[in-house]
Design an enzyme around this catalytic site. Structure first.
Site, mmCIF file in Angstrom:
data_model
loop_
_atom_site.group_PDB
_atom_site.id
_atom_site.type_symbol
_atom_site.label_atom_id
_atom_site.label_comp_id
_atom_site.label_asym_id
_atom_site.label_seq_id
_atom_site.Cartn_x
_atom_site.Cartn_y
_atom_site.Cartn_z
ATOM 1 C CE1 TYR A 67 -3.444 -2.699 0.164
ATOM 2 C CE2 TYR A 67 -2.411 -3.387 2.211
ATOM 3 C CZ TYR A 67 -3.302 -3.616 1.175
ATOM 4 O OH TYR A 67 -4.040 -4.771 1.152
ATOM 5 C CE LYS A 111 -4.533 -5.385 19.125
ATOM 6 N NZ LYS A 111 -4.010 -4.300 20.014
ATOM 7 C CG PHE A 120 -1.803 3.402 6.020
ATOM 8 C CD1 PHE A 120 -2.745 3.691 5.047
ATOM 9 C CD2 PHE A 120 -1.383 2.089 6.156
ATOM 10 C CE1 PHE A 120 -3.268 2.687 4.239
ATOM 11 C CE2 PHE A 120 -1.890 1.072 5.356
ATOM 12 C CZ PHE A 120 -2.839 1.373 4.389
ATOM 13 C CD GLU A 137 -4.106 -1.230 12.957
ATOM 14 O OE1 GLU A 137 -5.131 -1.888 13.175
ATOM 15 O OE2 GLU A 137 -3.311 -0.889 13.862
#
Length: 454
Positions: free
Chosen positions: A44, A275, A242, A259
């Site tokens: 991403y 997690k 991100f 995340e």
């Protein structure tokens, strides 16, 4: 009013640092915002998105949302996400989705953790000592999109794109004092106090009151100088997909998040909760063994599965019945400082619902609260001395084309009134080890605290 189908797009010369090049001169302007892929080696990492000079701003503090345009300022007590949806729909822009232009103007900014108080009834125990808003969103009729995959820089605008380019290139950042800390980092709790809170959580877990609680400590230091310089330093050290820099009227948010919270694209929902964490090791073979250790950890798998179930339930509240799926479970992803255990949940959103309905149903993210979510949030408010503010909320965009992408604001620094705040926590379950959980909070923020000390 006639709907404008698509913005004008002009292509600018390619340079890999285009986002930093064009953002640096405007970074001091309130509502200048940058979503940065961190040059991450990650699926991403394709786009950087730059905005500034919004047509409308929405600022939520407690029960009030203030909506400002060039001509008017109004204050409303309505649901902030409903206000956001109304403001988006009031603008005459409705382009078709374009896979090469994820953000075609629209809403971009911060949804702070405490915005969740508008959607759930929570106690008011933790001190509100940071004055930044619970929600700070700009509506933008232009953006700069840097596509690292195709090596294209696009400026999109619903008005005169050439005039916007001239505006952008005419900006000059004022001379700023170089960034530096003026005090050491200080936690908001001692090791002994953390232990007491950990044991309180354990008592609730063993009584069956809840299954997992995310307990954090917050670090604070005073500083002077340019927050943008600090972000550049952190961005190089963390390379998180991100990442974001948000300039607000009364401070700045520097986020190095690994995340994704929620993505919505053509009705397809994706969320990727993290997690499970272990620190990276310098020796390559030992580091591979560390990744395998995380993959095989029954405790981390159980912790991850609890949050997967929670997110399936949250998304299932608004998704097409039967569409919720888990295509990836317990995938180990390496980042510069840590290995993370990540899972992926997908679903479909009915055509009758808006991105804001999805955001409301799942906010704040389950990976940073615990399960059951509301009970975990009640315990967090009781045990953590201060409200979380921007930390553990979300940063992202809702495009006029209908696409949404948001992060969980972990690994995030809040800068305001000469103070920096950076928190780190971990999900505590019944078989958690106190010392290991305490150490994990440091493993997560070492790549943030230490680069800013130098």
């Amino acid at each position: 009013m006639m709907k404008t189908l698509s913005p004008t797009v002009i292509t600018l010369p390619w340079r890999p640092d285009a986002a930093e090049h064009y953002f640096a001169p405007v970074n001091h302007l309130p509502w200048a915002m940058l979503l940065h892929s961190g040059d991450a080696i990650h699926p991403y990492n394709r786009f950087d998105i730059l905005v500034a000079d919004p047509v409308t701003t929405l600022t939520t503090r407690a029960q009030e949302t203030t909506v400002c345009t060039a001509r008017t300022t109004t204050v409303t007590l309505d649901d902030p996400l409903h206000v956001l949806q109304t403001q988006l729909e009031a603008l005459p822009f409705h382009p078709q989705p374009d896979p090469d232009l994820p953000f075609q103007g629209g809403a971009l900014g911060l949804f702070g953790y405490d915005l969740g108080r508008r959607f759930e009834i929570l106690p008011d125990t933790a001190a509100r000592d940071i004055a930044l808003p619970d929600m700070a969103i700009g509506l933008y009729d232009w953006a700069l999109i840097v596509d690292h995959q195709k090596q294209v820089v696009s400026l999109i605008s619903y008005h005169d794109a050439d005039a916007r380019y001239r505006w952008l290139t005419s900006q000059r950042a004022p001379t700023r004092t170089p960034f530096r800390l003026t005090s050491a980092w200080q936690s908001n709790m001692t090791r002994c106090e953390y232990g007491e809170k950990f044991r309180q959580v354990q008592a609730w877990l063993h009584s069956g009151d809840c299954y997992q609680v995310n307990l954090s400590q917050r670090f604070q230091a005073s500083y002077e100088g340019d927050e943008w310089q600090a972000f550049e330093r952190l961005n190089r050290a963390n390379r998180a997909p991100f990442s974001a820099f948000l300039r607000l009227h009364d401070g700045a948010i520097l986020s190095l998040s690994p995340e994704r919270f929620i993505q919505l694209e053509n009705g397809h929902i994706q969320t990727r909760p993290i997690k499970g964490t272990l620190p990276r090791l310098n020796d390559p073979q030992a580091d591979r063994q560390q990744a395998q250790k995380l993959a095989n950890s029954m405790k981390d798998r159980a912790e991850n599965l609890m949050i997967v179930d929670l997110m399936r339930n949250d998304i299932g509240r608004v998704a097409v019945p039967g569409s919720v799926k888990v295509p990836e479970l317990f995938v180990v992803e390496p980042f510069p400082a840590v290995h993370h255990l990540v899972s992926t949940i997908t679903a479909r959103l009915p055509d009758s619902l808006h991105a804001t309905d999805l955001l409301r149903a799942a906010f704040p993210g389950g990976s940073i609260t615990g399960a059951p979510k509301v009970r975990a949030m009640e315990i967090i408010d009781e045990l953590e001395p201060q409200r979380r503010n921007a930390w553990c909320g979300s940063i992202g965009y809702l495009s006029f084309c209908g696409k949404m992408d948001t992060s969980i604001t972990i690994r995030t620094v809040t800068a305001t009134q000469g103070q920096l705040y950076c928190s780190a926590g971990g999900g505590i379950v019944a078989d958690s080890n106190e010392e290991a959980e305490y150490q994990e909070t440091f493993d997560k923020v070492n790549r943030i605290l230490h680069p800013l000390e130098n």
